[in-house]
Design a protein around this motif. Sequence first.
Motif, PDB file in Angstrom:
ATOM      1  N   LYS A  39       0.731  -1.320   0.302  1.00 18.41           N
ATOM      2  CA  LYS A  39      -0.267  -0.338   0.457  1.00 18.41           C
ATOM      3  C   LYS A  39       0.542   1.255  -0.249  1.00 18.41           C
ATOM      4  CE  LYS A  39      -3.693  -2.363   2.260  1.00 18.41           C
ATOM      5  NZ  LYS A  39      -4.451  -1.983   3.953  1.00 18.41           N
ATOM      6  N   LYS A  40       2.090   1.178  -0.064  1.00 20.69           N
ATOM      7  CA  LYS A  40       2.800   2.116  -0.055  1.00 20.69           C
ATOM      8  C   LYS A  40       2.857   3.058   1.284  1.00 20.69           C
ATOM      9  CE  LYS A  40       3.947   2.476  -4.717  1.00 20.69           C
ATOM     10  NZ  LYS A  40       3.812   2.582  -6.141  1.00 20.69           N
ATOM     11  N   GLU A  41       2.889   2.211   2.210  1.00 21.93           N
ATOM     12  CA  GLU A  41       2.516   2.747   3.751  1.00 21.93           C
ATOM     13  C   GLU A  41       4.177   2.507   4.104  1.00 21.93           C
ATOM     14  OE1 GLU A  41      -0.607   1.366   5.693  1.00 21.93           O
ATOM     15  OE2 GLU A  41      -2.068   2.787   4.762  1.00 21.93           O
ATOM     16  N   SER A  42       4.932   3.221   5.038  1.00 24.46           N
ATOM     17  CA  SER A  42       6.294   2.481   5.876  1.00 24.46           C
ATOM     18  C   SER A  42       5.323   2.664   7.368  1.00 24.46           C
ATOM     19  CB  SER A  42       7.007   3.871   5.868  1.00 24.46           C
ATOM     20  OG  SER A  42       6.029   4.628   6.930  1.00 24.46           O
ATOM     21  N   VAL A  43       6.675   1.580   7.763  1.00 27.27           N
ATOM     22  CA  VAL A  43       6.393   0.653   9.465  1.00 27.27           C
ATOM     23  C   VAL A  43       7.595   1.641   9.814  1.00 27.27           C
ATOM     24  CG1 VAL A  43       5.749  -1.565  10.173  1.00 27.27           C
ATOM     25  CG2 VAL A  43       4.608  -1.097   8.434  1.00 27.27           C
ATOM     26  N   SER A  44       7.009   2.133  11.080  1.00 26.49           N
ATOM     27  CA  SER A  44       8.081   2.730  11.998  1.00 26.49           C
ATOM     28  C   SER A  44       8.366   1.414  13.485  1.00 26.49           C
ATOM     29  CB  SER A  44       8.104   3.739  12.393  1.00 26.49           C
ATOM     30  OG  SER A  44       7.856   4.446  10.487  1.00 26.49           O
ATOM     31  N   LEU A  45       9.348   1.508  13.929  1.00 27.72           N
ATOM     32  CA  LEU A  45       9.346   0.705  15.038  1.00 27.72           C
ATOM     33  C   LEU A  45      10.400   0.987  15.554  1.00 27.72           C
ATOM     34  CD1 LEU A  45       9.026  -3.509  13.665  1.00 27.72           C
ATOM     35  CD2 LEU A  45       7.249  -1.845  14.337  1.00 27.72           C
ATOM     36  N   LYS A  81      15.682   1.025   7.005  1.00 25.00           N
ATOM     37  CA  LYS A  81      16.490   1.862   8.039  1.00 25.00           C
ATOM     38  C   LYS A  81      16.533   1.646   9.113  1.00 25.00           C
ATOM     39  CE  LYS A  81      17.801   6.233   8.655  1.00 25.00           C
ATOM     40  NZ  LYS A  81      17.673   7.619   8.890  1.00 25.00           N
ATOM     41  N   MET A  82      17.641   0.864   9.790  1.00 24.24           N
ATOM     42  CA  MET A  82      17.508   0.577  11.050  1.00 24.24           C
ATOM     43  C   MET A  82      17.763   1.970  11.755  1.00 24.24           C
ATOM     44  SD  MET A  82      21.427  -2.028  11.358  1.00 24.24           S
ATOM     45  CE  MET A  82      22.616  -1.649  10.729  1.00 24.24           C
ATOM     46  N   GLY A  83      17.547   1.257  13.554  1.00 24.76           N
ATOM     47  CA  GLY A  83      16.729   2.331  13.914  1.00 24.76           C
ATOM     48  C   GLY A  83      18.510   2.357  15.248  1.00 24.76           C
ATOM     49  N   LYS A  84      18.689   3.730  15.561  1.00 24.32           N
ATOM     50  CA  LYS A  84      19.335   4.204  17.034  1.00 24.32           C
ATOM     51  C   LYS A  84      19.819   2.839  17.986  1.00 24.32           C
ATOM     52  CE  LYS A  84      22.272   6.983  19.509  1.00 24.32           C
ATOM     53  NZ  LYS A  84      23.013   6.423  19.845  1.00 24.32           N
TER      54      LYS A  84
END
Length: 93
Positions: A39-45, A81-84
């Motif tokens: 759906k071209k949405e991003s998933v942020s964890l 993209k990796m989180g900190k």
Amino acid sequence: MTKADFVELVQKNGEFETKVAAEKAVKAFIDSVTEALVKKESVSLVGFGTFSTVEAAEKSGKVPGTDKTYTKAAHTAPKFKMGKTLKDAVAGN
């Protein structure tokens, strides 16, 4: 690590009673991320990272060692993209 190994790790860390339950959790996660990306949405964890999509332009190139050329059509590609927190954990090992 294979998918089976990963399911065992999820079972241990998630304290699932069976491998079947852990495998259902892994499958649900994969299916959910895939559905969001389609759906071209991003998933942020937070702390882990962000799954998103990018538009890749058409490109052409030459096959090494030959005179043949190719053209790769424009397409949508998945990106992570990796989180900190994850970046720091990996760098610490």
